[in-house]
Each structure stands twice: as structure tokens, then as C-alpha cells.
Design a protein around this motif. Structure first.
Motif, PDB file in Angstrom:
ATOM      1  N   GLY A  76     -20.851  15.814   0.658  1.00 38.34           N
ATOM      2  CA  GLY A  76     -20.121  15.524   1.878  1.00 38.34           C
ATOM      3  C   GLY A  76     -19.132  16.610   2.236  1.00 38.34           C
ATOM      4  N   PHE A  77     -19.410  17.825   1.806  1.00 45.58           N
ATOM      5  CA  PHE A  77     -18.648  19.040   2.132  1.00 45.58           C
ATOM      6  C   PHE A  77     -17.217  19.055   1.590  1.00 45.58           C
ATOM      7  N   LEU A  78     -16.403  18.019   1.846  1.00 46.12           N
ATOM      8  CA  LEU A  78     -15.003  18.048   1.415  1.00 46.12           C
ATOM      9  C   LEU A  78     -14.926  17.892  -0.099  1.00 46.12           C
ATOM     10  N   ASP A  79     -13.928  18.541  -0.717  1.00 39.24           N
ATOM     11  CA  ASP A  79     -13.776  18.385  -2.157  1.00 39.24           C
ATOM     12  C   ASP A  79     -13.149  17.031  -2.461  1.00 39.24           C
ATOM     13  N   ALA A  80     -13.186  16.671  -3.741  1.00 37.82           N
ATOM     14  CA  ALA A  80     -12.794  15.311  -4.123  1.00 37.82           C
ATOM     15  C   ALA A  80     -11.354  14.999  -3.761  1.00 37.82           C
ATOM     16  N   SER A  81     -10.467  15.985  -3.920  1.00 37.17           N
ATOM     17  CA  SER A  81      -9.051  15.690  -3.639  1.00 37.17           C
ATOM     18  C   SER A  81      -8.816  15.510  -2.147  1.00 37.17           C
ATOM     19  N   ALA A  82      -9.554  16.256  -1.330  1.00 39.96           N
ATOM     20  CA  ALA A  82      -9.425  16.093   0.124  1.00 39.96           C
ATOM     21  C   ALA A  82      -9.880  14.694   0.535  1.00 39.96           C
ATOM     22  N   LYS A  83     -10.987  14.259  -0.082  1.00 39.90           N
ATOM     23  CA  LYS A  83     -11.501  12.938   0.274  1.00 39.90           C
ATOM     24  C   LYS A  83     -10.564  11.840  -0.200  1.00 39.90           C
ATOM     25  N   ARG A  84      -9.958  12.064  -1.377  1.00 43.78           N
ATOM     26  CA  ARG A  84      -9.019  11.060  -1.881  1.00 43.78           C
ATOM     27  C   ARG A  84      -7.819  10.937  -0.938  1.00 43.78           C
ATOM     28  N   GLU A  85      -7.320  12.077  -0.497  1.00 41.56           N
ATOM     29  CA  GLU A  85      -6.207  12.088   0.460  1.00 41.56           C
ATOM     30  C   GLU A  85      -6.576  11.300   1.718  1.00 41.56           C
ATOM     31  N   LEU A  86      -7.762  11.578   2.247  1.00 45.85           N
ATOM     32  CA  LEU A  86      -8.176  10.894   3.472  1.00 45.85           C
ATOM     33  C   LEU A  86      -8.359   9.404   3.234  1.00 45.85           C
ATOM     34  N   ARG A  87      -8.968   9.068   2.085  1.00 44.01           N
ATOM     35  CA  ARG A  87      -9.211   7.649   1.806  1.00 44.01           C
ATOM     36  C   ARG A  87      -7.897   6.890   1.713  1.00 44.01           C
ATOM     37  N   ARG A  88      -6.919   7.496   1.042  1.00 45.71           N
ATOM     38  CA  ARG A  88      -5.602   6.850   0.927  1.00 45.71           C
ATOM     39  C   ARG A  88      -4.990   6.609   2.292  1.00 45.71           C
ATOM     40  N   LYS A  89      -5.015   7.630   3.121  1.00 47.41           N
ATOM     41  CA  LYS A  89      -4.378   7.507   4.428  1.00 47.41           C
ATOM     42  C   LYS A  89      -5.168   6.581   5.343  1.00 47.41           C
ATOM     43  N   MET A  90      -6.500   6.518   5.142  1.00 52.79           N
ATOM     44  CA  MET A  90      -7.299   5.597   5.957  1.00 52.79           C
ATOM     45  C   MET A  90      -6.975   4.155   5.583  1.00 52.79           C
ATOM     46  N   LEU A  91      -6.774   3.907   4.289  1.00 49.89           N
ATOM     47  CA  LEU A  91      -6.399   2.545   3.856  1.00 49.89           C
ATOM     48  C   LEU A  91      -5.024   2.174   4.403  1.00 49.89           C
ATOM     49  N   LYS A  92      -4.110   3.139   4.329  1.00 49.99           N
ATOM     50  CA  LYS A  92      -2.775   2.895   4.896  1.00 49.99           C
ATOM     51  C   LYS A  92      -2.874   2.591   6.377  1.00 49.99           C
ATOM     52  N   ALA A  93      -3.683   3.379   7.072  1.00 49.89           N
ATOM     53  CA  ALA A  93      -3.807   3.205   8.523  1.00 49.89           C
ATOM     54  C   ALA A  93      -4.359   1.824   8.859  1.00 49.89           C
ATOM     55  N   ILE A  94      -5.291   1.329   8.023  1.00 51.65           N
ATOM     56  CA  ILE A  94      -5.829  -0.011   8.271  1.00 51.65           C
ATOM     57  C   ILE A  94      -4.747  -1.055   8.011  1.00 51.65           C
ATOM     58  N   ALA A  95      -3.905  -0.794   7.008  1.00 53.90           N
ATOM     59  CA  ALA A  95      -2.880  -1.757   6.646  1.00 53.90           C
ATOM     60  C   ALA A  95      -1.832  -1.913   7.747  1.00 53.90           C
ATOM     61  N   VAL A  96      -1.549  -0.827   8.462  1.00 49.36           N
ATOM     62  CA  VAL A  96      -0.572  -0.900   9.554  1.00 49.36           C
ATOM     63  C   VAL A  96      -1.288  -0.478  10.837  1.00 49.36           C
ATOM     64  N   PRO A  97      -1.948  -1.417  11.508  1.00 49.94           N
ATOM     65  CA  PRO A  97      -2.786  -1.039  12.655  1.00 49.94           C
ATOM     66  C   PRO A  97      -2.013  -0.283  13.730  1.00 49.94           C
ATOM     67  N   GLY A  98      -2.587   0.823  14.153  1.00 47.85           N
ATOM     68  CA  GLY A  98      -2.007   1.596  15.255  1.00 47.85           C
ATOM     69  C   GLY A  98      -0.914   2.553  14.839  1.00 47.85           C
ATOM     70  N   CYS A  99      -0.480   2.486  13.575  1.00 46.87           N
ATOM     71  CA  CYS A  99       0.600   3.365  13.121  1.00 46.87           C
ATOM     72  C   CYS A  99       0.014   4.709  12.690  1.00 46.87           C
ATOM     73  N   GLN A 100       0.604   5.796  13.182  1.00 43.92           N
ATOM     74  CA  GLN A 100       0.072   7.124  12.857  1.00 43.92           C
ATOM     75  C   GLN A 100       0.440   7.512  11.442  1.00 43.92           C
ATOM     76  N   MET A 101      -0.586   7.833  10.636  1.00 39.91           N
ATOM     77  CA  MET A 101      -0.363   8.268   9.261  1.00 39.91           C
ATOM     78  C   MET A 101      -0.559   9.779   9.189  1.00 39.91           C
ATOM     79  N   PRO A 102       0.435  10.514   8.724  1.00 39.38           N
ATOM     80  CA  PRO A 102       0.226  11.943   8.537  1.00 39.38           C
ATOM     81  C   PRO A 102      -0.711  12.179   7.354  1.00 39.38           C
ATOM     82  N   TYR A 103      -1.591  13.161   7.455  1.00 39.58           N
ATOM     83  CA  TYR A 103      -2.458  13.456   6.314  1.00 39.58           C
ATOM     84  C   TYR A 103      -2.680  14.958   6.212  1.00 39.58           C
ATOM     85  N   ALA A 104      -3.116  15.359   5.020  1.00 42.08           N
ATOM     86  CA  ALA A 104      -3.363  16.776   4.776  1.00 42.08           C
ATOM     87  C   ALA A 104      -4.719  17.127   5.365  1.00 42.08           C
TER      88      ALA A 104
END
Lengths: 304, 270
Positions: free
Chosen positions: A16-44
Motif C-alpha cells: 500500500g505504498f506508505l510505510d508502516a509508521s505512516a499508516k499507523r499515524e493515519l490510522r490513529r488520526k482516523m480513529l480520533k476523527a471518527i470519535a469526534v465527528p467533524g473535528c479537524q485532526m492534524p496529522y503527519a
């Protein structure tokens, strides 16, 4: 022990092209974003083989969600065959082994800019929207630190000022795309450059929506069955574009969002913006066994 | 009740029978080594106009910023006698402060850029106040913006012009309309006519006077111009180097200044 012994064997690319740490970062922020609907989460936001502003935010989210059994559809301005959509789609399938499709009902992950498909999305589908500017407060508060405070305080009064001035100047709300909308009664988000026509599709939808801005490094989400209410004045109702009465000159379908095609004689014809819905309708009329899924709008109206 | 640090200063005459609207006690503020305010106390009664005079750097604008809750002092107590408010207002959180400032306190700054959104329409600037207070009906917003601009004698045919296209006097009128749109309990004026030419200054002061007469708004007006203070204020507070050196009825201060600095100030007026 040598350094070589400690490192993994060389591989051409991560899955999936991205390295594991990049995907982990995105997954964390995606879960956060779902937890607070509509709230902008900064990500790397990482570098991807595409220029910022061409959908890098959406691409990173999609790359993180992909697995070999995924079926991906990518649209740009409603079309599957535009250069940007086609190259993103082939890139996605190349790095993940996912299947490509143009069919909204067959897809599991849909990446889009400007449009949400006309066919209803189901609970097993994920919509990823590419967002150029995630900050709804930017037109009224150029200082982003203060804008973040305003989000924290739910201080959104000034957003109505934009609408007020549009009505004062033009007699109606002129906000054509990225119409600011209140998510889950708490955060105002800009729903990427989708037209007013598409905003009601996000309200209490069955599917999960991610909105991601790669250049601005912000992502936010609309989880399934979440309220998405466009900001309106109490005495001026929300209006979608008046496309309900337009007919597509190629497929003959009526009551969907249309593109205006100027003709040589100065008149204009209309064609479906959701190009694959048009293709399906034409094939169906020709007698092929093609199934058109249920659509959000019925007879040009969105049932409440 | 009013703490005054100079023996020369007069106690404000206690003619008012109603309790004061605004009470500030023992407010001190330092910026690094600079003492901006040193144990300042002030009282404003409902319907009264308090003038604050003093040279540049005497702390009068800082005091006004404190009254508008834009800054927190190192020490001090600030109360407004309003129905649903109690306790020291400096203890309020950011959110409560903003709501209080938007709905109960109006402010007109010397520099219109501080108080106005220059690229939005004038009526929109007034409507913004109402929007923050939660008004969501377009017709009501439009009507009340028109009303407030009318009350501050702004030419209504220009109500949708951007403040940046307007003259200084007009900009001050827009600020004033914005400040009075929600009929605040307290109106703060920070050098409202400084930088305007004399004739425009007179017109703006006329409007302020009329508003004060019609609506009995409680005002605090800061100016280094004694003429403005003489026209507007019922009571005057003289500040120097962060302290209140003298206060009293306007006539008293102008006719019979007690403190050495006030005497200089009154006599230096051309």
C-alpha cells in the motif's frame, strides 16, 4: 553483529505504498476523527508520488484503508475517466492489488473530489473526500490559532456573516461548494468542494466519510448516522441547485446533478455529472442486464 | 468605599441612591518592569458617564481594556451589577468572557481596525454582534442592523458599504452601531473622536450625547482631550502613571482642580 543483520531484507515498496509508521499515524488520526465527528485532526501528512493539491490527503487515507480484497472507485468532478481519477485508481490497484471499478454499487472504497455519487452508499462502503481547504473559518478569521479557539468554543456566529453578505449582495446564498455544515451539533466542517446538491447526502448516511487535506495536514470524518446540517438562517431555507428539472441529453435521466455543456449555437445541453450512472442508464436502455442502485435523490427530490 | 491613594483626591459625592453598575477595586497590572495600573478603583453608576483623562501611558486605555475583559490584571476585583452575574468577572473563563463582552458590553476603539471587520459590509459588522448572541433570522438581523446604524446616525443608503471605503467619522459610527446593537448595559469609548477633524468630532459627540440622553446608557469614555470629557462626562477620573490622582464631578475637576497634575492639565488646555 552487523547492521545488515538487524535490518529487514530490501523490498521495492511497502504494501500500500506508505510505510508502516505512516499508516499507523493515519490510522490513529482516523480513529480520533471518527470519535469526534467533524473535528479537524492534524496529522503527519507524507509525501506521495503526486503534487500537493491533487488529492494527496485523500490518497493517504485510501492507501491506509486498502487491502487486496478492496474494490476502489475514484472520481474527479463525477467522472471515472478523467486523467487524475484514472491515474490515482491505477496507482491504488498497483500498490495494493485491489480491484478497480467504475461502478458505485460494486466499490468498497470511493475516493472523490467535488462529488458524492448519485447512487446511495451502503454501510459497507467508505467514502474518502479530497479537501483543498479544511478550515471553514478561514474567510472570517485569517489567524488559524484563533480559528482553532473558535472551534473549541463553538464560536461559529461569523460563518452566518458570510451567508448574510451573500444574501445582501446577491439576493440569495451564493456559496456554491464547500457549504459550511454543522456535524453532530458540535463542529462546523467544510464538506470539501462538493456542491450544495451533495451536502444532504452526508446527513444520517449509512456510510463512513473521511475528509482529508494533505497539504493542510488535517483530516476529519463523518461517521455513519451522524447529523450533518448546513448552516442556514431560520427564515431562509437551504436550497440545492435547481437541477431537478434538467434532463441528461445522452442518457435521458432526469433529476440529478448535471454538467452544463455549451453548444455551438449558444444554447446549452446538460449531461449527468455522475458519468457512470449515465453509462449504466444507457446500457440499460440498450437492453444489457445492468442494475442501477437506489439513488439519494428520487425525482429530483431528496426524501427526508 | 472608593480607595484613593492620594490625600488630595476628593471622594466622589455620594448622591446616587442606586447601587453602582460597575465596581472595580484594587486593580494592578504590570507589563514586565512597567507598571500600567497600580491599585486602581473605579465606580460607575447606572446612566452615568465617567470620563477618564490622563497623559499618554497613564494607564487609561489599559483600564478600559480591563473593563472590556480583554486583559486580566495581576490583582483586582471587577463586578457588574447585572441580574445573572455575580462574583469577580476576572475569574470568568474565556467562553463566558466572550459572551459577556458580546452581549452586555459595547466598545468603540480609537482605531476602527480593532473593532471592525474591514472587508465585510457595515451592516454585516453590526449583524455579527447579533449573530454571536445567537440571532439566526435574516430579516431580524437586517432590521436590527438598520435600526442600530440609524440610531448612530449612519447614512442608511451606505449600510452595505465596507468600512474600508468609509471616512473615519463613518467608521466610528459603524463601531458605535455595533456597540449599541445589543443594547449593552455598559458602553466603553476609547478615544472615540481622536484623529477626526473638529467638525466631524462635534457630530460624533452629538450622536453620543443624544444616545446617552435617549437610552440612558452607562458610559465610560477615555480621552486625553479635556474638551471631549467636558462635553460628555458627569464625573471625571484623572490618571497618572497608573494611579488615580483625583476624581470628582466634572465641573468640580475643571473649575477647582486639587491635584497638582490636574491643575497643570486644566491650565494647559488651549
Amino acid at each position: 553483529m552487523t547492521i545488515a543483520a538487524l535490518t529487514k531484507p530490501w523490498q521495492a515498496l511497502s504494501y500500500g505504498f506508505l510505510d508502516a509508521s505512516a499508516k499507523r499515524e493515519l490510522r490513529r488520526k482516523m480513529l480520533k476523527a471518527i470519535a469526534v465527528p467533524g473535528c479537524q485532526m492534524p496529522y503527519a501528512s507524507r509525501e506521495v508520488p503526486m503534487a500537493r493539491g491533487w488529492g494527496t490527503g485523500g490518497l493517504q487515507v485510501t492507501l491506509t484503508l486498502l487491502r487486496p480484497s478492496s474494490v476502489v472507485k475514484v472520481i474527479d468532478q463525477g467522472a471515472d475517466d478523467s486523467v487524475n481519477a484514472a491515474s490515482i485508481r491505477s496507482f491504488l490497484s498497483k500498490v495494493s492489488g485491489a480491484t478497480e471499478t467504475w461502478d458505485t454499487t460494486a466499490a468498497t472504497i470511493l475516493q472523490s473530489r467535488h462529488r458524492i455519487p448519485e447512487e446511495r452508499l451502503r454501510a459497507d462502503q467508505v467514502l474518502v473526500l479530497q479537501v483543498p481547504n479544511p478550515e471553514p473559518l478561514r474567510p472570517v478569521e485569517p489567524n488559524m490559532s484563533i480559528a482553532r479557539q473558535m472551534h473549541a468554543d463553538a464560536d461559529y456566529g461569523r460563518l452566518w456573516l458570510i451567508l448574510y453578505e451573500q444574501i445582501v449582495r446577491s439576493g440569495r446564498v451564493m456559496q456554491g461548494a464547500a457549504y459550511p455544515s454543522l456535524v453532530n451539533g458540535r463542529h462546523v466542517m467544510t464538506p470539501s468542494p462538493i456542491p450544495r446538491w451533495d451536502v444532504p447526502k452526508l446527513h444520517m448516511a449509512q456510510h463512513l466519510t473521511f475528509l482529508s487535506a494533505g497539504r493542510e495536514k488535517r483530516l476529519y470524518a463523518v461517521p455513519p448516522f451522524t447529523r450533518v446540517e448546513p448552516l442556514v438562517f431560520s427564515d431562509i431555507p437551504y436550497q440545492v441547485e435547481d437541477h431537478a428539472a434538467l434532463t441528461c441529453h445522452r442518457s435521458g435521466l432526469r433529476g440529478y446533478f448535471m454538467n452544463e455543456i455549451p453548444q455551438d449555437d449558444g444554447s446549452a445541453q446538460f449531461e449527468l455529472s455522475d458519468s457512470h450512472l449515465g453509462i449504466k442508464a444507457i446500457r440499460q436502455a440498450e437492453g444489457s442486464a445492468v442494475e442501477i442502485g437506489p439513488t439519494w435523490y428520487e425525482n429530483g427530490k431528496m426524501p427526508q | 468605599m472608593i480607595a484613593i491613594d492620594t490625600a488630595l483626591a476628593l471622594q466622589a459625592p455620594q448622591l446616587m441612591t442606586t447601587p453602582p453598575l460597575l465596581t472595580m477595586a484594587g486593580v494592578s497590572r504590570r507589563y514586565g518592569d512597567v507598571v500600567a495600573l497600580q491599585d486602581v478603583s473605579a465606580t460607575v453608576y447606572p446612566g452615568e458617564v465617567l470620563g477618564i483623562v490622563g497623559e499618554s501611558g497613564s494607564g487609561k486605555s489599559t483600564l478600559l481594556r480591563m473593563m472590556n475583559l480583554e486583559d486580566t490584571p495581576d490583582a483586582g476585583d471587577y463586578r457588574l451589577a447585572l441580574p445573572d452575574l455575580s462574583g469577580n468577572l476576572f475569574d470568568l473563563d474565556r467562553f463566558a468572557r466572550r459572551m459577556l463582552c458580546a452581549t452586555r458590553i459595547g466598545i468603540v476603539y480609537q482605531n476602527p481596525h480593532l473593532g471592525l471587520l474591514m472587508k465585510h459590509t457595515s451592516s454585516g459588522n453590526v449583524a455579527e454582534r447579533l449573530l454571536i448572541a445567537g440571532e439566526r433570522s435574516f430579516a431580524t438581523l437586517r432590521g436590527r442592523a438598520r435600526e442600530a446604524l440609524g440610531a448612530s446616525e449612519f447614512p442608511l443608503e451606505r449600510m452595505d458599504a465596507r468600512p474600508i471605503e468609509l471616512s473615519g467619522g463613518m467608521q466610528q459610527r459603524v463601531q458605535l452601531a455595533k456597540a449599541i446593537a445589543l443594547e449593552p448595559a455598559l458602553l466603553l469609548l476609547d478615544e472615540p473622536t481622536t484623529g477626526l477633524d473638529v467638525s466631524v468630532q462635534a457630530l460624533v459627540l452629538d450622536t453620543l450625547k443624544r444616545l446617552q440622553r435617549d437610552r440612558a446608557i452607562t458610559m465610560v469614555i477615555v480621552s486625553h482631550d479635556l474638551g471631549v470629557i467636558r462635553t460628555m462626562a458627569d464625573r471625571v477620573m484623572v490618571m497618572r502613571r497608573g494611579r488615580v490622582v483625583e476624581q470628582g464631578l466634572a465641573d468640580q475637576i475643571f473649575q477647582d482642580p486639587q491635584h497638582e497634575y490636574t491643575q497643570q492639565l486644566v491650565h494647559a488646555k488651549l
